[in-house]
Design a protein around this motif. Structure first.
Motif, PDB file in Angstrom:
ATOM      1  N   ALA A  48     -68.265  33.824   0.897  1.00 21.25           N
ATOM      2  CA  ALA A  48     -67.323  34.804   0.348  1.00 21.25           C
ATOM      3  C   ALA A  48     -66.594  34.219  -0.862  1.00 21.25           C
ATOM      4  O   ALA A  48     -66.432  34.894  -1.881  1.00 21.25           O
ATOM      5  N   LEU A  49     -66.190  32.959  -0.753  1.00 21.78           N
ATOM      6  CA  LEU A  49     -65.486  32.328  -1.870  1.00 21.78           C
ATOM      7  C   LEU A  49     -66.377  32.249  -3.108  1.00 21.78           C
ATOM      8  O   LEU A  49     -65.932  32.528  -4.227  1.00 21.78           O
ATOM      9  N   ALA A  50     -67.647  31.881  -2.892  1.00 20.99           N
ATOM     10  CA  ALA A  50     -68.566  31.812  -4.027  1.00 20.99           C
ATOM     11  C   ALA A  50     -68.685  33.178  -4.690  1.00 20.99           C
ATOM     12  O   ALA A  50     -68.667  33.296  -5.924  1.00 20.99           O
ATOM     13  N   MET A  51     -68.773  34.227  -3.875  1.00 24.22           N
ATOM     14  CA  MET A  51     -68.902  35.571  -4.457  1.00 24.22           C
ATOM     15  C   MET A  51     -67.633  35.958  -5.211  1.00 24.22           C
ATOM     16  O   MET A  51     -67.688  36.562  -6.274  1.00 24.22           O
ATOM     17  N   ARG A  52     -66.476  35.609  -4.622  1.00 29.34           N
ATOM     18  CA  ARG A  52     -65.223  35.963  -5.297  1.00 29.34           C
ATOM     19  C   ARG A  52     -65.101  35.227  -6.618  1.00 29.34           C
ATOM     20  O   ARG A  52     -64.599  35.780  -7.594  1.00 29.34           O
ATOM     21  N   LEU A  53     -65.560  33.989  -6.670  1.00 29.49           N
ATOM     22  CA  LEU A  53     -65.495  33.262  -7.943  1.00 29.49           C
ATOM     23  C   LEU A  53     -66.383  33.943  -8.979  1.00 29.49           C
ATOM     24  O   LEU A  53     -66.001  34.119 -10.133  1.00 29.49           O
ATOM     25  N   GLN A  54     -67.568  34.330  -8.562  1.00 28.43           N
ATOM     26  CA  GLN A  54     -68.487  35.003  -9.479  1.00 28.43           C
ATOM     27  C   GLN A  54     -67.887  36.308 -10.000  1.00 28.43           C
ATOM     28  O   GLN A  54     -68.107  36.694 -11.140  1.00 28.43           O
ATOM     29  N   LEU A  55     -67.099  37.003  -9.156  1.00 33.38           N
ATOM     30  CA  LEU A  55     -66.558  38.300  -9.556  1.00 33.38           C
ATOM     31  C   LEU A  55     -65.179  38.195 -10.190  1.00 33.38           C
ATOM     32  O   LEU A  55     -64.585  39.210 -10.540  1.00 33.38           O
ATOM     33  N   ALA A  56     -64.664  36.978 -10.336  1.00 34.47           N
ATOM     34  CA  ALA A  56     -63.302  36.831 -10.854  1.00 34.47           C
ATOM     35  C   ALA A  56     -63.168  37.450 -12.241  1.00 34.47           C
ATOM     36  O   ALA A  56     -62.136  38.018 -12.581  1.00 34.47           O
ATOM     37  N   GLN A  57     -64.214  37.314 -13.039  1.00 36.51           N
ATOM     38  CA  GLN A  57     -64.202  37.851 -14.392  1.00 36.51           C
ATOM     39  C   GLN A  57     -65.503  38.587 -14.615  1.00 36.51           C
ATOM     40  O   GLN A  57     -66.502  38.293 -13.957  1.00 36.51           O
ATOM     41  N   PRO A  58     -65.524  39.539 -15.555  1.00 37.14           N
ATOM     42  CA  PRO A  58     -66.792  40.226 -15.828  1.00 37.14           C
ATOM     43  C   PRO A  58     -67.825  39.283 -16.426  1.00 37.14           C
ATOM     44  O   PRO A  58     -67.471  38.356 -17.158  1.00 37.14           O
ATOM     45  N   LEU A  59     -69.069  39.547 -16.093  1.00 43.99           N
ATOM     46  CA  LEU A  59     -70.224  38.867 -16.696  1.00 43.99           C
ATOM     47  C   LEU A  59     -70.185  37.351 -16.584  1.00 43.99           C
ATOM     48  O   LEU A  59     -70.607  36.638 -17.479  1.00 43.99           O
ATOM     49  N   PHE A  89     -56.220  44.208  -0.723  1.00 45.77           N
ATOM     50  CA  PHE A  89     -55.563  45.474  -1.059  1.00 45.77           C
ATOM     51  C   PHE A  89     -56.031  46.007  -2.411  1.00 45.77           C
ATOM     52  O   PHE A  89     -56.322  47.194  -2.534  1.00 45.77           O
ATOM     53  N   PRO A  90     -56.125  45.154  -3.451  1.00 41.81           N
ATOM     54  CA  PRO A  90     -56.576  45.684  -4.747  1.00 41.81           C
ATOM     55  C   PRO A  90     -57.976  46.292  -4.702  1.00 41.81           C
ATOM     56  O   PRO A  90     -58.328  47.090  -5.564  1.00 41.81           O
ATOM     57  N   MET A  91     -58.765  45.918  -3.691  1.00 41.25           N
ATOM     58  CA  MET A  91     -60.125  46.464  -3.631  1.00 41.25           C
ATOM     59  C   MET A  91     -60.122  47.971  -3.393  1.00 41.25           C
ATOM     60  O   MET A  91     -61.041  48.675  -3.818  1.00 41.25           O
ATOM     61  N   HIS A  92     -59.084  48.484  -2.694  1.00 43.18           N
ATOM     62  CA  HIS A  92     -58.984  49.943  -2.560  1.00 43.18           C
ATOM     63  C   HIS A  92     -58.973  50.583  -3.947  1.00 43.18           C
ATOM     64  O   HIS A  92     -59.666  51.551  -4.221  1.00 43.18           O
ATOM     65  N   ILE A  93     -58.151  49.988  -4.839  1.00 44.87           N
ATOM     66  CA  ILE A  93     -57.958  50.593  -6.155  1.00 44.87           C
ATOM     67  C   ILE A  93     -59.206  50.424  -7.013  1.00 44.87           C
ATOM     68  O   ILE A  93     -59.667  51.371  -7.660  1.00 44.87           O
ATOM     69  N   VAL A  94     -59.776  49.225  -6.969  1.00 39.72           N
ATOM     70  CA  VAL A  94     -60.945  48.994  -7.817  1.00 39.72           C
ATOM     71  C   VAL A  94     -62.114  49.875  -7.354  1.00 39.72           C
ATOM     72  O   VAL A  94     -62.955  50.284  -8.155  1.00 39.72           O
ATOM     73  N   GLY A  95     -62.123  50.226  -6.077  1.00 41.86           N
ATOM     74  CA  GLY A  95     -63.128  51.169  -5.584  1.00 41.86           C
ATOM     75  C   GLY A  95     -62.932  52.544  -6.200  1.00 41.86           C
ATOM     76  O   GLY A  95     -63.881  53.190  -6.644  1.00 41.86           O
ATOM     77  N   PHE A  96     -61.678  52.997  -6.234  1.00 39.84           N
ATOM     78  CA  PHE A  96     -61.397  54.281  -6.886  1.00 39.84           C
ATOM     79  C   PHE A  96     -61.766  54.245  -8.355  1.00 39.84           C
ATOM     80  O   PHE A  96     -62.184  55.243  -8.929  1.00 39.84           O
ATOM     81  N   GLU A  97     -61.583  53.077  -8.969  1.00 37.60           N
ATOM     82  CA  GLU A  97     -61.907  52.953 -10.388  1.00 37.60           C
ATOM     83  C   GLU A  97     -63.408  52.926 -10.617  1.00 37.60           C
ATOM     84  O   GLU A  97     -63.862  52.770 -11.744  1.00 37.60           O
ATOM     85  N   GLY A  98     -64.172  52.994  -9.530  1.00 32.40           N
ATOM     86  CA  GLY A  98     -65.608  53.175  -9.690  1.00 32.40           C
ATOM     87  C   GLY A  98     -66.457  51.957  -9.425  1.00 32.40           C
ATOM     88  O   GLY A  98     -67.652  51.965  -9.704  1.00 32.40           O
ATOM     89  N   MET A  99     -65.886  50.884  -8.894  1.00 35.10           N
ATOM     90  CA  MET A  99     -66.701  49.677  -8.703  1.00 35.10           C
ATOM     91  C   MET A  99     -67.540  49.793  -7.434  1.00 35.10           C
ATOM     92  O   MET A  99     -67.010  49.902  -6.340  1.00 35.10           O
ATOM     93  N   PRO A 100     -68.874  49.774  -7.568  1.00 35.10           N
ATOM     94  CA  PRO A 100     -69.725  49.854  -6.379  1.00 35.10           C
ATOM     95  C   PRO A 100     -69.775  48.515  -5.653  1.00 35.10           C
ATOM     96  O   PRO A 100     -69.454  47.464  -6.213  1.00 35.10           O
ATOM     97  N   ARG A 101     -70.181  48.588  -4.392  1.00 31.30           N
ATOM     98  CA  ARG A 101     -70.387  47.370  -3.598  1.00 31.30           C
ATOM     99  C   ARG A 101     -71.638  46.651  -4.072  1.00 31.30           C
ATOM    100  O   ARG A 101     -72.507  47.223  -4.703  1.00 31.30           O
ATOM    101  N   ARG A 102     -71.723  45.376  -3.665  1.00 26.91           N
ATOM    102  CA  ARG A 102     -72.967  44.611  -3.801  1.00 26.91           C
ATOM    103  C   ARG A 102     -73.425  44.469  -5.236  1.00 26.91           C
ATOM    104  O   ARG A 102     -74.622  44.455  -5.511  1.00 26.91           O
ATOM    105  N   VAL A 103     -72.478  44.404  -6.171  1.00 26.56           N
ATOM    106  CA  VAL A 103     -72.849  44.127  -7.553  1.00 26.56           C
ATOM    107  C   VAL A 103     -72.494  42.676  -7.842  1.00 26.56           C
ATOM    108  O   VAL A 103     -71.422  42.214  -7.475  1.00 26.56           O
ATOM    109  N   TYR A 104     -73.418  41.971  -8.492  1.00 22.65           N
ATOM    110  CA  TYR A 104     -73.171  40.549  -8.726  1.00 22.65           C
ATOM    111  C   TYR A 104     -72.293  40.340  -9.941  1.00 22.65           C
ATOM    112  O   TYR A 104     -71.751  39.262 -10.144  1.00 22.65           O
ATOM    113  N   THR A 105     -72.202  41.384 -10.780  1.00 22.91           N
ATOM    114  CA  THR A 105     -71.296  41.283 -11.922  1.00 22.91           C
ATOM    115  C   THR A 105     -70.952  42.685 -12.378  1.00 22.91           C
ATOM    116  O   THR A 105     -71.427  43.675 -11.807  1.00 22.91           O
TER     117      THR A 105
END
Lengths: 672, 334
Positions: free
Chosen positions: A55-66, A446-462
């Motif tokens: 999970a930590l590795a994934m969060r690091l990858q998603l910390a910033q775009p691309l 908690f912010p994931m609720h909002i980012v979901g509304f903003e259109g971010m799909p699950r299971r995206v690597y970037t």
């Protein structure tokens, strides 16, 4: 022999019978429920740490775009392994281990009903988990999600062995869950201490019992469907191939028919932990015991009628979906009943201090409420159409699973660590652990609720910048790091306290259930004498006035407690009223469980290489089963099981329950 | 050809400012998405208030229990507790849930049907990892950029050529619908106002699920019709370099996966790669991965994995002149 033996003598005799062998042989042959339960828990905890690192590795990858910290392939393996690990290798096995450790202690038994099956289940679990991670180590981890949807996982799109590992090892793993469930059911039904009628079963044991029934009904669906996928992949079948008349939606139906109950398979025992912890710290019995138990039962039943709410977007008609929406929302009612039962318990309770198990339980209630209300929302069909497969869902189920399962598991560890090790965990570190974990969790999820509304799909690597997701993802990653820090503190606390923590005594919390009546850690035989249960809270209760005669006697059953013929035996009681019926002879340590697990490994793991290995493994398994069932040369002791002839009359003249000397030597080292 | 919008999406896609929220479910731009956003706000406030009350009750209970001299769980207390638990835990949620189920059904029925006859039907087919877009009756096939007329409901029929994808344009559609091989699902979308909207695949479909995005361009009806009419007649450069590029397109194997109307076999729908008949009219490459510029197109042809690792198109080993000719040709396809 007229004179009853003293407690020291009984201890010597029982210990001789129940002590496991020493050395490496002990490691391979142990069948004792505490050994196996602890192994389950320790192994599951290691998997928790591994899943957390993913999970930590994934969060690091998603910390910033691309970002390029993880390649797409590595990210897809990470989220697949994270989900599979947390569901299959951590949550369910940990709770099973907790149950295997605690259930006999809570119901006053010496052993689970089928100790060798128990050991077999552990070996299967260990082998399946290690195989999955072995594949991961070499880059062959499954990479198509823990739900493994076809046709993406079909041989046409994923020809490599990655998916084969998922298909075979998950099927194998569920064998472990199934055998644990079966033996928990039998243990609870047949080996409860005399007097522990159905309405006196500790609420944690109730939760585990209901869960076990759910496993028996849910897991076969997963085993069946992964077997079907294995046949599609390895033997040219077409169950899920639409071009040949199969149907990819069949997978989704069967998977979620398992998958949704699985959520409650994890949640109910966790909730049972909370229902156990709160009354102890509030110094009073659980409010609404019957309502809580019935609620758990209703949740167990309803959870089999809601699987389609994972499939709202596949194109079904609204009418059909509305049925599942209503059923899903109905689960709110039994859940709310439990929440209000806890609040009522606290309301009229007396909290001396909020110790760590209580702290984690309170944190659980808060997160469970928050995860629950988003659960009601996503049961509403049109809303689900919008947020399905977005980060809103990720936020929702982490509130339910981390809040609802992981926090209670931590509460359980703080609560029962003294029983298992004889030492207390450090309360100060425990508080740091709680606040960092609880805070970090909310910052992260908690912010994931909002980012979901903003259109971010699950299971995206970037993701691309400019979508309003950047800041929120950075916050989530920060929160995840805080959670990581909390886990480091927890791990430190566990390691140090296990070695040098303050001695806990037998009953540090003033508990109400039977496990607190024996030593910490318990002796090889659990209880010196068989306890008699006189109420819902055996260590707190007085006998009710209308209790059957044998329950009115204070103290413990000395008879049947002394292993007179030097065999492992334990009492059998009736399923409803828990009247003594007879004795069961329990097996000794055995190597056959390990052999059987290895034999089946040849079949399951071998199938990835060539199907020819399947019959080889089955032949080896046959050898194991013959050895397993080979008649023991010990003679059956007919005389001492004579009470089977007189069920319903617990005090026949001359039977082992005849009134004789009564004592309360509940601990073998009590000075007498 | 006239550009329909002034803001290039790639600028949006690649810059951190300017277009935040153009994939937001809470900024609805059509009736369907708006009704669902309303449903959310109703549920948010109702459950939010209730959850706050319950958590406050829990905290107050803890406060009380900390101050209590002793626990009180006598017979009458337990009876009272049971009534409280049953009322608070069953009766109140039951009332709430009945209204939520009713709302769910009403909103669901309302948003399932478009507000009037669909003015246009579009077929969208999911591929790993791009969108094939077909306008039946107009003979127009394109990819990744869905042009629609604003102000009228559009019926979108979706299916998949390989694995399961999911069609989601949060601002314009009442949610999403899965694209399943062997099945055709329907959803309607509508843009109240002309504009640019973003969608994304929401069912994990493999290694590049993350970069499978969709641009929806809604324009006034006449403008859209003009766009469609232009697309009905394929255009390609006829200068020697373009013709050389066209030869390379065939020789280098591009045509094995990509269709160009009038050049490759006609009915090439369902090909593994996007139809390139109007490539020059598209604003992005690789389903919104990068802006469609000469440099990017050249780099993409040489190694698409630089932009979108794991994409099904293989790198090519053409020499510089050949690539220039090929790009020159592709840039003439309008």
């Amino acid at each position: 022999m007229n004179a009853r033996p003293g407690t020291a003598e009984i201890h010597d005799r029982l210990d001789r019978v129940w002590s496991p062998p020493r050395g490496i042989w002990r490691f391979l042959t142990a069948v004792n429920h505490r050994v196996v339960g602890l192994r389950f828990m320790v192994t599951a905890f290691v998997f928790l740490l591994l899943g957390g690192l993913e999970a930590l590795a994934m969060r690091l990858q998603l910390a910033q775009p691309l970002l390029g910290i993880l390649s797409p392939e590595a990210f897809n393996q990470a989220f697949t392994m994270h989900g599979s690990t947390m569901m299959f290798l951590f949550a369910v096995p940990f709770l099973e281990g907790l149950a295997i450790y605690l259930v006999p202690l809570m119901i006053g038994a010496r052993e689970m009903a089928f100790p060798r099956l128990n050991a077999f289940g552990y070996w299967v679990y260990l082998i399946a988990g290690v195989s999955l991670y072995g594949a991961y180590l070499f880059g062959y981890a499954p990479d198509s999600g823990w739900y493994n949807y076809v046709p993406l996982t079909g041989i046409g799109f994923r020809p490599g062995v990655n998916i084969d590992f998922w298909v075979t090892m998950i099927t194998f793993l569920e064998v472990s869950a199934l055998v644990a469930a079966v033996e928990i059911i039998v243990t609870v039904m047949k080996h409860r201490a005399p007097g522990m009628s159905l309405d006196r079963i500790p609420v944690f044991v109730w939760a585990i019992l209901i869960t076990s029934f759910m496993i028996v009904f849910a897991m076969p669906a997963l085993m069946l469907t992964s077997l079907m996928l294995a046949l599609d992949r390895m033997a040219g079948f077409h169950f899920f191939n639409h071009a040949a008349g199969g149907d990819p939606l069949l997978w989704q139906h069967l998977f979620w028919f398992f998958g949704h109950p699985d959520v409650y398979i994890m949640l109910l025992p966790a909730v049972g932990v909370v229902s156990t912890v709160i009354p102890v710290f509030c110094r009073r019995p659980l409010a609404g015991y019957t309502l809580v138990v019935v609620s758990a039962l209703i949740i167990g039943i309803l959870s089999f009628g809601v699987w389609v709410h994972h499939m709202y977007t596949v194109g079904f008609a609204l009418v059909g979906l509305s049925f599942f929406a209503a059923a899903s929302m109905l689960i709110t009612i039994p859940s709310a009943i439990q929440i209000f039962a806890w609040i009522a318990t606290i309301w009229q309770g007396k909290l001396h201090a909020i110790a760590t198990p209580m702290l984690f339980s309170l944190g659980f209630i808060v997160l469970f409420i928050l995860g629950g209300i988003t659960g009601i929302m996503i049961a509403a069909v049109p809303f689900n159409w919008q947020v399905h497969d977005t980060y809103f869902i990720v936020a929702h189920f982490h509130y339910v699973l981390v809040g609802g399962v992981v926090l209670p598991i931590f509460a359980a560890i703080y609560f029962w660590f003294p029983k298992v090790t004889g030492r207390l965990l450090d309360e100060g570190l425990g508080r740091w652990h709680f606040w960092l974990f609880f805070g970090g969790f909310n910052i992260s999820f908690f912010p994931m609720h909002i980012v979901g509304f903003e259109g971010m799909p699950r299971r995206v690597y970037t993701y691309h910048p400019g979508l309003g997701w950047d800041g929120l993802n950075l916050i989530s990653t920060g929160g995840a790091l805080v959670m990581g820090a909390a886990m480091v503190i927890f791990l430190w606390n566990l390691v140090v306290s296990w070695r040098v923590g303050p001695s806990a005594g037998h009953d540090p919390w003033g508990g109400n259930t039977l496990e607190w009546a024996t030593t910490s850690p318990p002796q090889s035989y659990n209880f010196l004498l068989v306890p008699i249960v006189r109420g819902k809270d055996p260590l707190w209760s007085e006998p009710p006035p209308d209790a059957p005669p044998f329950q009115k006697r204070p103290g413990w059953l000395a008879e049947l407690s002394e292993a007179p013929d030097l065999r492992r035996d334990q009492i059998i009681t009736s399923p409803v009223t828990a009247e003594p019926l007879g004795r069961a002879i329990m097996p000794r340590p055995s190597l056959w469980p390990l052999w059987l697990a290895l034999a089946l490994t040849v079949s399951f793991l071998g199938a990835i290489a060539t199907l020819a290995l399947v019959p080889v493994g089955l032949a080896l398994a046959f050898v194991a089963l013959v050895g397993w069932h080979w008649p023991r040369d010990e003679p059956l002791d007919d005389e001492s099981s004579g009470i089977e002839d007189t069920p319903g009359n617990p005090e026949p003249a001359g039977a082992p329950f005849g009134a004789r000397e009564e004592r309360r030597p509940d601990r073998w080292d009590a000075n007498e | 050809m006239k550009r329909l919008a002034t803001v290039a999406p790639a600028v949006c896609v690649l810059s951190a400012t300017g277009c935040g929220g153009w994939q937001s479910a809470l900024d609805p731009q059509s009736r369907g998405a708006a009704e669902i956003a309303n449903l959310w706000w109703i549920m948010f406030w109702t459950t939010g208030v209730l959850a706050t009350l319950v958590i406050a009750g829990l905290l107050f209970a803890v406060y009380r229990a900390r101050r209590a001299a002793t626990a009180d769980a006598g017979g009458t207390v337990q009876d009272r507790e049971r009534r409280f638990i049953f009322l608070a835990g069953a009766a109140v949620p039951a009332l709430l849930l009945v209204s939520f189920v009713a709302l769910s059904v009403r909103t669901g029925a309302s948003v399932s049907e478009p507000p009037g006859d669909p003015g246009l039907r579009v077929e969208v087919t999911g591929h790993m990892f791009w969108w094939e877009i077909h306008y039946p009756g107009y003979g127009v096939t394109t990819a990744n950029e869905l042009h629609i007329p604003a102000g009228i409901p559009i019926e979108v029929r979706v299916t998949s050529a390989d694995v399961i994808h999911s069609f989601w344009v949060p601002q314009l559609a009442p949610g999403k619908v899965d694209m399943i091989p062997g099945r055709t699902n329907r959803i309607w979308i509508m843009a109240d106002e002309p504009g640019r909207y973003r969608g994304q695949c929401t069912e994990f479909c493999g290694v590049q699920h993350a970069l499978m995005s969709l641009l929806v361009v809604a324009s006034p009806e006449e403008e859209f019709q003009a766009w469609l009419a232009e697309r009905a007649v394929p255009e390609a450069g006829s200068d020697p370099l373009s013709l050389r590029g066209r030869e390379i397109f065939g020789e280098a194997g591009c045509a094995a996966c990509h269709g160009i109307r009038g050049v490759t076999v006609p009915e090439f729908s369902g090909s593994p790669g996007p139809d390139l008949t109007h490539l020059a009219g598209r604003e992005t490459l690789g389903a919104l991965t990068v802006e469609n510029s000469r440099e990017n197109l050249t780099a993409w042809i040489l190694n698409p994995h630089h932009f979108k690792p794991g994409v099904r198109m293989p790198p090519t080993s053409l020499d510089g002149d050949d690539v220039s000719a090929l790009v020159h040709y592709l840039e003439s396809l309008r």
